[in-house]
Design a protein around this motif. Structure first.
Motif, PDB file in Angstrom:
ATOM      1  N   ARG A  47       0.879  -1.123   0.166  1.00 20.95           N
ATOM      2  CA  ARG A  47       0.018  -0.106  -0.022  1.00 20.95           C
ATOM      3  C   ARG A  47       0.768   1.223   0.050  1.00 20.95           C
ATOM      4  NH1 ARG A  47      -5.185  -0.902   1.823  1.00 20.95           N
ATOM      5  NH2 ARG A  47      -5.806  -2.915   1.352  1.00 20.95           N
ATOM      6  N   VAL A  48       0.199   2.277  -0.531  1.00 13.12           N
ATOM      7  CA  VAL A  48       1.280   3.809  -0.463  1.00 13.12           C
ATOM      8  C   VAL A  48       0.233   4.412   0.754  1.00 13.12           C
ATOM      9  CG1 VAL A  48       1.295   5.943  -1.735  1.00 13.12           C
ATOM     10  CG2 VAL A  48       1.330   3.682  -2.955  1.00 13.12           C
ATOM     11  N   VAL A  49       1.294   4.656   1.687  1.00 12.05           N
ATOM     12  CA  VAL A  49       0.862   5.215   3.111  1.00 12.05           C
ATOM     13  C   VAL A  49       1.740   6.430   3.021  1.00 12.05           C
ATOM     14  CG1 VAL A  49       0.565   5.053   5.488  1.00 12.05           C
ATOM     15  CG2 VAL A  49       0.559   3.180   3.958  1.00 12.05           C
ATOM     16  N   VAL A  50       0.983   7.649   3.145  1.00 12.73           N
ATOM     17  CA  VAL A  50       1.313   8.898   3.360  1.00 12.73           C
ATOM     18  C   VAL A  50       1.120   9.341   4.955  1.00 12.73           C
ATOM     19  CG1 VAL A  50       1.198   9.871   0.586  1.00 12.73           C
ATOM     20  CG2 VAL A  50      -0.747  10.180   2.616  1.00 12.73           C
ATOM     21  N   ASP A  51       2.253   9.750   5.805  1.00 14.37           N
ATOM     22  CA  ASP A  51       2.434  10.249   6.949  1.00 14.37           C
ATOM     23  C   ASP A  51       2.153  11.715   6.872  1.00 14.37           C
ATOM     24  OD1 ASP A  51       2.967  10.576   9.626  1.00 14.37           O
ATOM     25  OD2 ASP A  51       4.635   9.645   9.623  1.00 14.37           O
ATOM     26  N   ILE A  52       1.339  12.388   7.281  1.00 15.19           N
ATOM     27  CA  ILE A  52       1.365  14.016   7.300  1.00 15.19           C
ATOM     28  C   ILE A  52       1.669  14.376   8.735  1.00 15.19           C
ATOM     29  CG2 ILE A  52       0.107  15.772   6.516  1.00 15.19           C
ATOM     30  CD1 ILE A  52       0.338  13.563   4.526  1.00 15.19           C
ATOM     31  N   GLY A  53       2.763  15.306   8.628  1.00 14.47           N
ATOM     32  CA  GLY A  53       3.201  15.609   9.926  1.00 14.47           C
ATOM     33  C   GLY A  53       3.777  14.656  11.033  1.00 14.47           C
ATOM     34  N   GLY A  54       4.583  13.548  10.262  1.00 12.25           N
ATOM     35  CA  GLY A  54       5.164  12.486  11.248  1.00 12.25           C
ATOM     36  C   GLY A  54       6.505  12.866  11.902  1.00 12.25           C
ATOM     37  N   SER A 106      -3.922   7.772   4.137  1.00 12.29           N
ATOM     38  CA  SER A 106      -3.353   8.880   4.742  1.00 12.29           C
ATOM     39  C   SER A 106      -3.481   8.797   6.094  1.00 12.29           C
ATOM     40  CB  SER A 106      -4.589  10.018   4.249  1.00 12.29           C
ATOM     41  OG  SER A 106      -4.088  10.308   2.785  1.00 12.29           O
ATOM     42  N   PHE A 107      -2.365   9.136   6.631  1.00  8.70           N
ATOM     43  CA  PHE A 107      -1.987   8.866   8.073  1.00  8.70           C
ATOM     44  C   PHE A 107      -1.500  10.225   8.739  1.00  8.70           C
ATOM     45  CE2 PHE A 107       0.775   7.890  11.857  1.00  8.70           C
ATOM     46  CZ  PHE A 107      -0.086   7.161  12.474  1.00  8.70           C
ATOM     47  N   SER A 108      -2.251  10.497   9.864  1.00 16.00           N
ATOM     48  CA  SER A 108      -1.941  11.795  10.723  1.00 16.00           C
ATOM     49  C   SER A 108      -2.191  11.468  12.115  1.00 16.00           C
ATOM     50  CB  SER A 108      -2.865  13.007  10.408  1.00 16.00           C
ATOM     51  OG  SER A 108      -2.401  13.920  10.969  1.00 16.00           O
ATOM     52  N   SER A 109      -0.914  11.475  12.917  1.00 12.27           N
ATOM     53  CA  SER A 109      -1.274  11.160  14.569  1.00 12.27           C
ATOM     54  C   SER A 109      -0.737  12.270  15.212  1.00 12.27           C
ATOM     55  CB  SER A 109      -0.214   9.860  14.548  1.00 12.27           C
ATOM     56  OG  SER A 109       0.184   9.771  16.240  1.00 12.27           O
ATOM     57  N   ASN A 110      -1.766  12.722  15.980  1.00 12.33           N
ATOM     58  CA  ASN A 110      -1.460  13.844  16.908  1.00 12.33           C
ATOM     59  C   ASN A 110      -0.953  15.243  16.111  1.00 12.33           C
ATOM     60  OD1 ASN A 110      -2.264  12.239  19.010  1.00 12.33           O
ATOM     61  ND2 ASN A 110      -0.328  11.485  19.564  1.00 12.33           N
ATOM     62  N   VAL A 111      -1.611  15.530  15.225  1.00 14.13           N
ATOM     63  CA  VAL A 111      -1.271  16.593  14.232  1.00 14.13           C
ATOM     64  C   VAL A 111      -2.375  17.849  14.290  1.00 14.13           C
ATOM     65  CG1 VAL A 111      -0.625  17.679  11.917  1.00 14.13           C
ATOM     66  CG2 VAL A 111       0.182  15.457  13.034  1.00 14.13           C
ATOM     67  N   GLY A 133      -9.865   3.954   0.018  1.00 14.06           N
ATOM     68  CA  GLY A 133      -8.994   4.165   1.010  1.00 14.06           C
ATOM     69  C   GLY A 133      -9.284   4.488   2.290  1.00 14.06           C
ATOM     70  N   LEU A 134      -8.174   4.550   3.380  1.00 13.87           N
ATOM     71  CA  LEU A 134      -8.443   5.070   4.615  1.00 13.87           C
ATOM     72  C   LEU A 134      -7.828   6.296   5.089  1.00 13.87           C
ATOM     73  CD1 LEU A 134      -8.144   1.586   6.392  1.00 13.87           C
ATOM     74  CD2 LEU A 134     -10.328   2.808   5.755  1.00 13.87           C
ATOM     75  N   ILE A 135      -8.445   6.898   5.837  1.00 14.09           N
ATOM     76  CA  ILE A 135      -7.712   8.252   6.424  1.00 14.09           C
ATOM     77  C   ILE A 135      -7.843   7.904   7.913  1.00 14.09           C
ATOM     78  CG2 ILE A 135      -8.077  10.642   6.850  1.00 14.09           C
ATOM     79  CD1 ILE A 135      -9.942   9.361   4.275  1.00 14.09           C
ATOM     80  N   TYR A 136      -6.621   7.833   8.665  1.00 14.87           N
ATOM     81  CA  TYR A 136      -6.274   7.739  10.302  1.00 14.87           C
ATOM     82  C   TYR A 136      -5.921   8.980  10.644  1.00 14.87           C
ATOM     83  CZ  TYR A 136      -4.038   5.643  14.044  1.00 14.87           C
ATOM     84  OH  TYR A 136      -3.718   5.378  15.545  1.00 14.87           O
ATOM     85  N   VAL A 137      -6.771   9.552  11.415  1.00 16.29           N
ATOM     86  CA  VAL A 137      -6.515  10.839  12.188  1.00 16.29           C
ATOM     87  C   VAL A 137      -6.659  10.552  13.684  1.00 16.29           C
ATOM     88  CG1 VAL A 137      -7.173  13.122  12.440  1.00 16.29           C
ATOM     89  CG2 VAL A 137      -7.374  12.144  10.114  1.00 16.29           C
ATOM     90  N   SER A 138      -5.647  11.106  14.482  1.00  9.80           N
ATOM     91  CA  SER A 138      -5.655  11.137  15.903  1.00  9.80           C
ATOM     92  C   SER A 138      -5.461  12.389  16.519  1.00  9.80           C
ATOM     93  CB  SER A 138      -5.086   9.981  16.673  1.00  9.80           C
ATOM     94  OG  SER A 138      -3.663  10.214  16.672  1.00  9.80           O
ATOM     95  N   PHE A 139      -6.169  12.845  17.435  1.00 10.50           N
ATOM     96  CA  PHE A 139      -5.564  14.170  18.101  1.00 10.50           C
ATOM     97  C   PHE A 139      -5.818  14.310  19.818  1.00 10.50           C
ATOM     98  CE2 PHE A 139      -9.924  14.789  16.775  1.00 10.50           C
ATOM     99  CZ  PHE A 139     -10.547  15.414  17.899  1.00 10.50           C
TER     100      PHE A 139
END
Length: 239
Positions: A47-54, A106-111, A133-139
């Protein structure tokens, strides 16, 4: 570590307590946990996984270890901590240099608590995610015990007072300033925003670190603002 479980929650909490003294251990552990959460919905391999603000890239590295094509997009070169692995791009999460639908995940953890306009940020994550596709967001929400970040839990008595207390106690400048790189974000308003979207469906909305019944706290108005601690949202891009 089984998610959810008391053992997992205690292990993560202990790692958080030592985050400033041993960040590599803390974020490597969190990255493994996040990758496990994503693999509930399918393998990461291929899979192509982009980590935004990692930041330093621990999440991207973990995704690659599991066979994903991982790419890190980080706007602040200081957050990279000298780690400039391949596939690292200096880029703003509001305007990613990616074509529509380029990513499987698309992945974004604590951003999200660090951006002034969460709605625009979320829309950009959705834009670059392929249909299905999936969008993973946590905050970390503002009224969480960790809402003030390094100056928590004194943020309950006022952000500026908490920040000054931190600086007096430690003798060093606080990393975060409310209204500059930390913003008040709330569970209820965020849930209403994502549920009103027509281009995504909510797969899960849960307390990210809870050991028991993680889906319960985010459902209870008012209580959720204090009890959730950290909200995990997994969205699916609609066709």
């Amino acid at each position: 570590m089984k998610d959810p479980s008391l053992r997992r929650s205690v292990t993560l909490f202990r790692a958080f307590l030592n985050e400033q003294s041993d960040p590599d251990h803390c974020y490597a552990l969190l990255a493994r946990d996040a990758a496990d959460q994503l693999e509930r919905y399918g393998p990461l391999a291929g899979r192509v996984v982009v980590d935004i603000g990692g930041g330093s890239g621990h999440f991207t590295e973990e995704f690659r270890r599991r066979g994903a094509h991982g790419y890190l997009f980080e706007p602040d070169v200081r957050e990279l901590r000298g780690r400039t692995a391949r596939g690292t791009v200096l880029a703003d999460g509001y305007l990613l240099p990616l074509a529509d639908g380029a990513a499987d995940i698309s992945f974004s953890s604590n951003v999200l608590e660090h951006v002034e306009d969460p709605g625009t940020f979320l829309s950009e994550l959705v834009r670059v995610t392929a249909p299905g596709g999936l969008i993973y967001v946590s905050f970390t929400n503002w009224y969480s015990p960790w809402g003030g970040h390094e100056w928590a839990p004194w943020h309950y008595l006022g952000a500026e007072r908490a920040r000054r207390r931190y600086e007096r106690r430690t003798g060093r400048s606080a990393k975060h300033t409310l209204g500059e790189n930390l913003f008040r974000i709330h569970i209820g308003s965020t849930l209403r925003q994502v549920r009103s979207r027509t281009d995504t469906e909510v797969v899960t909305a849960r307390a990210r670190y809870w050991p028991f019944l993680p889906g319960v706290a985010p459902r209870i108005p008012l209580l959720r603002e204090f009890a959730t601690w950290n909200l995990l949202l997994i969205l699916r891009r609609c066709p």
